[in-house]
Design an enzyme around this catalytic site. Structure first.
Site, PDB file in Angstrom:
ATOM      1  N   HIS A  51       6.006  -1.434  -4.036  1.00  0.00           N
ATOM      2  CA  HIS A  51       7.212  -1.910  -4.722  1.00  0.00           C
ATOM      3  C   HIS A  51       6.909  -3.118  -5.582  1.00  0.00           C
ATOM      4  CE1 HIS A  51       7.568  -5.404  -2.030  1.00  0.00           C
ATOM      5  NE2 HIS A  51       7.245  -4.584  -1.042  1.00  0.00           N
TER       6      HIS A  51
ATOM      7  N   CYS B  12       3.932  -3.871   3.232  1.00  0.00           N
ATOM      8  CA  CYS B  12       3.997  -3.110   1.981  1.00  0.00           C
ATOM      9  C   CYS B  12       2.975  -3.621   0.972  1.00  0.00           C
ATOM     10  CB  CYS B  12       5.397  -3.208   1.388  1.00  0.00           C
ATOM     11  SG  CYS B  12       6.676  -2.389   2.377  1.00  0.00           S
TER      12      CYS B  12
END
Length: 203
Positions: free
Chosen positions: A163, A179
């Site tokens: 992301h 992440c």
């Protein structure tokens, strides 16, 4: 190498270089050139000299990592803190600097794939995050305060995503809860290049 030979860049110069790498960097599939091995980036502050090191930031060939490039292929190297993308027909190659998990116990490696693409993602902490940080909000809507930035690629592993981030200081660092983060302009480009089903390998 002496200290005088080290490249010292301010944050603005690095952001410009990183944008140039992601936005305009396309090489043939077999390219093996070195971008800037051992590049050191230093940020000066009034009280401390914080140092961010991106090692072996270089172009790679897809063949040692994937059997094919069907649906495109994404390689995330958590050591060099770089993400590599190859298009299915191998005519497009991109190399982006990333943030990586802050600790080994939060780092996951192996093969997965993109299962969902979201522009303007919302965010909620995982149960483990909430346990570690009970003061965190239960939900953050899309927008400038969202930790997932402007775009997110959801992986088949629960809670794991590639992301963007609005906090550009995180890129190039061990700074995430698991992440992989990119500059917003880079995740926007990768979002357009990848698809549901794109292969992903984290090493």
């Amino acid at each position: 190498m002496t200290k005088a030979r080290f490249k010292t860049l301010d944050r603005r110069a690095f952001l410009g270089a990183a944008t140039a790498l992601g936005a305009g960097f396309a090489l043939p599939a077999m390219a093996q050139s070195t971008i800037d091995a051992g590049m050191e980036v230093r940020e000066e502050t009034a009280n401390t000299n914080m140092r961010r090191n991106i090692s072996s930031f270089r172009a790679l060939d897809w063949q040692p990592y994937f059997d094919n490039t069907k649906n495109g292929a994404i390689l995330v190297d958590t050591i060099s803190r770089a993400l590599h993308f190859w298009s299915e027909d191998q005519t497009i190659y991109r190399l982006y600097p990333t943030s990586v998990p802050v600790s080994e116990d939060l780092t996951r490696r192996g093969r997965t794939e993109v299962i969902r693409k979201v522009e303007g993602p919302t965010w909620a902490p995982t149960p483990a995050m909430k346990q570690r940080n009970p003061e965190w909000p239960d939900f953050v809507p899309a927008g400038p305060d969202n930790p997932l930035g402007t775009h997110a690629l959801y992986l088949s592993w629960q809670y794991y995503r590639i992301h963007g981030t609005h906090d550009t200081r995180k890129i190039g660092r061990k700074s995430s809860n698991g992440c992989i983060g990119l500059y917003n302009e880079h995740i926007k480009e990768l979002f357009g290049l990848s698809m549901v089903g794109t292969q992903v390998l984290l090493i």
